[in-house]
Design an enzyme around this catalytic site. Structure first.
Site, mmCIF file in Angstrom:
data_model
loop_
_atom_site.group_PDB
_atom_site.id
_atom_site.type_symbol
_atom_site.label_atom_id
_atom_site.label_comp_id
_atom_site.label_asym_id
_atom_site.label_seq_id
_atom_site.Cartn_x
_atom_site.Cartn_y
_atom_site.Cartn_z
ATOM 1 N N SER A 67 -66.794 -7.717 -56.608
ATOM 2 C CA SER A 67 -65.649 -7.693 -57.511
ATOM 3 C C SER A 67 -64.397 -8.184 -56.807
ATOM 4 O O SER A 67 -64.248 -8.017 -55.606
ATOM 5 C CB SER A 67 -65.406 -6.286 -58.032
ATOM 6 O OG SER A 67 -64.241 -6.289 -58.830
ATOM 7 N N LYS A 102 -71.742 -2.161 -60.381
ATOM 8 C CA LYS A 102 -70.766 -3.232 -60.659
ATOM 9 C C LYS A 102 -70.540 -3.350 -62.169
ATOM 10 O O LYS A 102 -69.411 -3.564 -62.629
ATOM 11 C CB LYS A 102 -71.272 -4.560 -60.073
ATOM 12 C CG LYS A 102 -70.477 -5.807 -60.493
ATOM 13 C CD LYS A 102 -69.028 -5.746 -60.043
ATOM 14 C CE LYS A 102 -68.262 -7.045 -60.103
ATOM 15 N NZ LYS A 102 -68.281 -7.844 -61.297
ATOM 16 N N HIS A 113 -68.385 -0.543 -63.194
ATOM 17 C CA HIS A 113 -67.037 -0.892 -62.719
ATOM 18 C C HIS A 113 -66.339 -1.796 -63.743
ATOM 19 O O HIS A 113 -65.187 -1.578 -64.114
ATOM 20 C CB HIS A 113 -67.138 -1.590 -61.350
ATOM 21 C CG HIS A 113 -65.919 -2.378 -60.966
ATOM 22 N ND1 HIS A 113 -65.619 -3.610 -61.529
ATOM 23 C CD2 HIS A 113 -64.922 -2.111 -60.108
ATOM 24 C CE1 HIS A 113 -64.480 -4.041 -61.031
ATOM 25 N NE2 HIS A 113 -64.042 -3.160 -60.156
ATOM 26 N N ASN A 114 -67.047 -2.813 -64.202
ATOM 27 C CA ASN A 114 -66.440 -3.730 -65.175
ATOM 28 C C ASN A 114 -66.165 -3.020 -66.497
ATOM 29 O O ASN A 114 -65.156 -3.293 -67.152
ATOM 30 C CB ASN A 114 -67.353 -4.930 -65.417
ATOM 31 C CG ASN A 114 -67.290 -5.935 -64.278
ATOM 32 O OD1 ASN A 114 -66.988 -5.572 -63.155
ATOM 33 N ND2 ASN A 114 -67.588 -7.192 -64.558
ATOM 34 N N GLU A 122 -63.135 -1.124 -66.107
ATOM 35 C CA GLU A 122 -62.028 -2.110 -66.124
ATOM 36 C C GLU A 122 -61.618 -2.403 -67.579
ATOM 37 O O GLU A 122 -60.429 -2.465 -67.895
ATOM 38 C CB GLU A 122 -62.524 -3.366 -65.422
ATOM 39 C CG GLU A 122 -61.594 -4.536 -65.368
ATOM 40 C CD GLU A 122 -62.302 -5.750 -64.718
ATOM 41 O OE1 GLU A 122 -62.927 -5.601 -63.646
ATOM 42 O OE2 GLU A 122 -62.250 -6.833 -65.320
HETATM 43 P P1 NBP Z 1 -70.308 -20.208 -62.037
HETATM 44 O O1 NBP Z 1 -70.749 -18.943 -62.650
HETATM 45 O O2 NBP Z 1 -69.384 -21.080 -62.788
HETATM 46 O O3 NBP Z 1 -71.597 -21.067 -61.636
HETATM 47 C C1 NBP Z 1 -71.485 -22.347 -61.090
HETATM 48 C C2 NBP Z 1 -72.465 -22.514 -59.956
HETATM 49 O O4 NBP Z 1 -73.810 -22.329 -60.421
HETATM 50 C C3 NBP Z 1 -72.413 -23.923 -59.383
HETATM 51 O O5 NBP Z 1 -72.608 -23.829 -57.991
HETATM 52 C C4 NBP Z 1 -73.588 -24.601 -60.077
HETATM 53 O O6 NBP Z 1 -74.082 -25.727 -59.386
HETATM 54 C C5 NBP Z 1 -74.578 -23.482 -60.050
HETATM 55 N N1 NBP Z 1 -75.729 -23.688 -60.927
HETATM 56 C C6 NBP Z 1 -75.829 -23.671 -62.263
HETATM 57 BR BR1 NBP Z 1 -74.431 -23.478 -63.407
HETATM 58 N N2 NBP Z 1 -77.063 -23.891 -62.719
HETATM 59 C C7 NBP Z 1 -77.817 -24.044 -61.621
HETATM 60 C C8 NBP Z 1 -79.190 -24.279 -61.422
HETATM 61 N N3 NBP Z 1 -80.021 -24.364 -62.455
HETATM 62 N N4 NBP Z 1 -79.621 -24.420 -60.162
HETATM 63 C C9 NBP Z 1 -78.786 -24.325 -59.108
HETATM 64 N N5 NBP Z 1 -77.457 -24.070 -59.235
HETATM 65 C C10 NBP Z 1 -76.984 -23.928 -60.477
HETATM 66 O O7 NBP Z 1 -69.669 -19.925 -60.586
HETATM 67 P P2 NBP Z 1 -68.605 -18.802 -60.159
HETATM 68 O O8 NBP Z 1 -67.512 -18.648 -61.152
HETATM 69 O O9 NBP Z 1 -68.280 -19.149 -58.744
HETATM 70 O O10 NBP Z 1 -69.442 -17.449 -60.177
HETATM 71 C C11 NBP Z 1 -70.612 -17.281 -59.398
HETATM 72 C C12 NBP Z 1 -71.215 -15.941 -59.721
HETATM 73 O O11 NBP Z 1 -70.272 -14.918 -59.357
HETATM 74 C C13 NBP Z 1 -71.510 -15.722 -61.200
HETATM 75 O O12 NBP Z 1 -72.668 -14.954 -61.343
HETATM 76 C C14 NBP Z 1 -70.320 -14.966 -61.687
HETATM 77 O O13 NBP Z 1 -70.596 -14.183 -62.834
HETATM 78 C C15 NBP Z 1 -70.008 -14.101 -60.486
HETATM 79 N N6 NBP Z 1 -68.635 -13.625 -60.397
HETATM 80 C C16 NBP Z 1 -67.610 -14.435 -60.724
HETATM 81 C C17 NBP Z 1 -66.310 -13.974 -60.619
HETATM 82 C C18 NBP Z 1 -65.155 -14.871 -60.939
HETATM 83 O O14 NBP Z 1 -64.024 -14.381 -60.885
HETATM 84 N N7 NBP Z 1 -65.374 -16.154 -61.243
HETATM 85 C C19 NBP Z 1 -66.071 -12.695 -60.175
HETATM 86 C C20 NBP Z 1 -67.119 -11.903 -59.822
HETATM 87 C C21 NBP Z 1 -68.404 -12.378 -59.935
HETATM 88 P P3 NBP Z 1 -73.560 -27.193 -59.789
HETATM 89 O O15 NBP Z 1 -72.293 -27.376 -59.036
HETATM 90 O O16 NBP Z 1 -74.643 -28.079 -59.309
HETATM 91 O O17 NBP Z 1 -73.383 -27.224 -61.277
#
Ligand code: NBP
Length: 482
Positions: free
Chosen positions: A135, A189, A192-193, A196
């Site tokens: 988080s 987690k 937690h959400n 939130e």
């Molecule tokens: P995203 O959730 O937007 O996912 C993008 C990533 O997933 C890219 O690296 C993309 O690769 C990869 N990807 C996808 Br889409 N399909 C794929 C596949 N079939 N094979 C391999 N790679 C694949 O990224 P994020 O916002 O950085 O979040 C990552 C995780 O962390 C998620 O589970 C999210 O829920 C969690 N999270 C996010 C936050 C936040 O604030 N954003 C906070 C806490 C947790 P590509 O570049 O090749 O498309």
């Protein structure tokens, strides 16, 4: 003749170079770890190295096999990709490349039943699978998130110290601990959400009530929240509320909050929390009201159709503005304690059902920093569970019981004034109703049991003797023992 040294192996690898994965990788690198990087779209990996190579040592790879080969054993691979199908796709590709004892961490927002399934599947193959809730968004991933790792305790020995190092620290204590087996980390987690959601909704209601009752401008209310942030309510969410309310829209000169469309979105973790709570039979009314309040806000046709329905006529007159603000503060604190109390009940219920043995005090401790619900009062929650590890109800702990008792009259005044003046305060109201329901000597559940027995012969128990009974409602109405 010079002999070429093999490149040193990386201590940890991150798959997924979107915002979370790249920031987490940079965080590891800044702590002196050599970090292997891989992303499906190779250009993103190169971009991260080009932009942030100064953060530390990165070992970028364009092929997953090369990425795996660049890791020291046991390999530690953190997957930070989109939850659901993409996470399974990465795991399926990764597993054949790994060897006994390697550790796969899913740091995404995965649904805990998926984590239970994945952990079992990888265990069969001799691999460790750690579902870790992370988080704090992108800022937390880079500078120290709150980390909730589940999975086998054994893997925590190899992984935990690294995770603890990169997590947020409060009073020198890391915001990371082993939560419990298989899906425990992602479950916590998720809750937690959910909490939130409740916290944000309660803050929203406090703001809305003060706006209606006092006719105060957002900037004035920003001051109120900033003041509240000095006391019991001290928390990240109160702090950012003050900042948001003080923000002026450059285009119109109005308060920014007044030009934002009032339809709240969600990515689904609140919904998961409520669904899981329904399955467990745990009333998380605060989280549920918050989740439904977002749904109400987005019910555009219904809101349009309701526009001319009769409501409250007249203006809300508040004789003493300062006293009203203090009432709202107390009502907010009491409602917030209820929402957290319910969330911890849900964690306890799931822990019992799945045999996770989750230490609730430790969960409050690792939420004190790095995450969205970080707040001073989490210390009080940890203390409460340290005093009584099997505490059945957080609001019955001496500290919280006194805090709620101190605010209960204010809470009633605020909820009744909201109803009388036609301002929705669903989370305030349902939290108070929950509190009163728990306190009640008798609940109308007795009548419901009788109704169920009437139409469905569902039977009931009596207050005066043991056993299960049924009244012959369609016969002579005598009672039989079932
Ligand atoms: P995203 O959730 O937007 O996912 C993008 C990533 O997933 C890219 O690296 C993309 O690769 C990869 N990807 C996808 Br889409 N399909 C794929 C596949 N079939 N094979 C391999 N790679 C694949 O990224 P994020 O916002 O950085 O979040 C990552 C995780 O962390 C998620 O589970 C999210 O829920 C969690 N999270 C996010 C936050 C936040 O604030 N954003 C906070 C806490 C947790 P590509 O570049 O090749 O498309």
């Amino acid at each position: 003749m010079t002999t070429q040294q093999p490149a040193p192996l990386a201590q940890i690898g991150v798959v997924g170079m979107a915002v979370m994965g790249s920031n987490l990788a940079r965080n590891f690198a800044r702590h002196g770890y050599r970090v292997a990087l891989y992303n499906r779209t190779a250009a993103k990996t190169d971009e991260v190295v080009a932009a942030h190579g100064d953060d530390g040592e990165f070992v970028p790879a364009h092929e997953l096999a090369a990425f795996v080969a660049s890791l020291e054993r046991p390999r530690r691979v953190v997957i930070m990709v989109k939850a659901g199908g993409p996470t399974d796709a990465v795991i399926d590709e990764l597993v054949p490349l790994l060897e006994d004892g390697d550790i796969v961490v899913d740091g995404g927002n995965s649904h805990f039943p998926d984590t239970i399934r994945r952990e079992a599947a990888l265990r069969e193959k001799g691999l460790h699978f750690v579902g870790a809730g992370i988080s704090g968004g992108e800022e937390g991933a880079l500078n120290g998130p709150s980390i909730m790792p589940g999975g086998p305790a054994e893997s925590y020995a190899a992984l935990g110290p690294m995770l603890e190092e990169i997590s947020a620290h409060v009073d020198g204590v890391p915001c990371c601990t082993h939560v419990g087996p298989d899906g425990a980390g992602h479950f916590v987690k998720m809750v937690h959400n959910g909490i939130e959601y409740a916290d944000m909704q309660l803050i929203g209601e406090a703001y809305d009530l003060m706006r209606h009752a006092l006719g105060a401008a957002p900037a004035e209310l920003a001051q109120v929240f900033a003041t509240w942030n000095q006391g019991d309510l001290d928390s990240f969410l109160i702090e950012i509320t003050a900042e948001v309310l003080a923000q002026t829209d450059a285009a119109t000169g109005k308060a920014l909050v007044d030009v934002i469309v009032d339809q709240a979105g969600q990515k689904g973790t609140g919904r998961w929390t409520v669904q899981a709570a329904l399955d467990l039979g745990v009333p998380v009314t605060g989280i549920a009201e918050a989740t439904f309040a977002r749904a109400v806000s987005s019910s555009v046709p219904q809101r349009e159709a309701a526009k001319d329905l009769p409501g409250h006529a007249g203006t809300w007159e508040v004789a003493d503005a300062d006293a009203f603000v203090e009432d709202v503060r107390k009502a907010l604190y009491a409602s917030k304690v209820v929402a957290y109390s319910q969330g911890f009940d849900q964690i306890a219920a799931a822990s019992a059902e799945h045999g996770w043995d989750i230490d609730r005090g430790a969960m409050a401790r690792i939420w004190r920093g790095g995450c969205i619900i970080r707040a001073k009062f989490l210390d009080r929650i940890t203390e409460a569970y340290e005093r009584t590890p099997d505490l059945p109800l957080l609001i019955a702990d001496a500290y919280f019981a006194e805090a709620v008792a101190d605010g209960v009259a204010a809470w009633r005044r605020v909820v009744s004034a909201a109803a009388l003046n036609g301002v929705p305060a669903p989370a305030f109201a349902s939290s108070l109703a929950y509190y009163d329901a728990l306190r009640a000597d008798r609940l109308p559940a007795a009548l419901i049991q009788a109704q169920r027995d009437f139409f469905g012969a569902h039977t009931y128990q009596r207050t005066d003797k043991p056993g299960t009974y049924h009244t012959l409602w369609s016969g002579d109405r005598s009672e039989t023992q079932a």
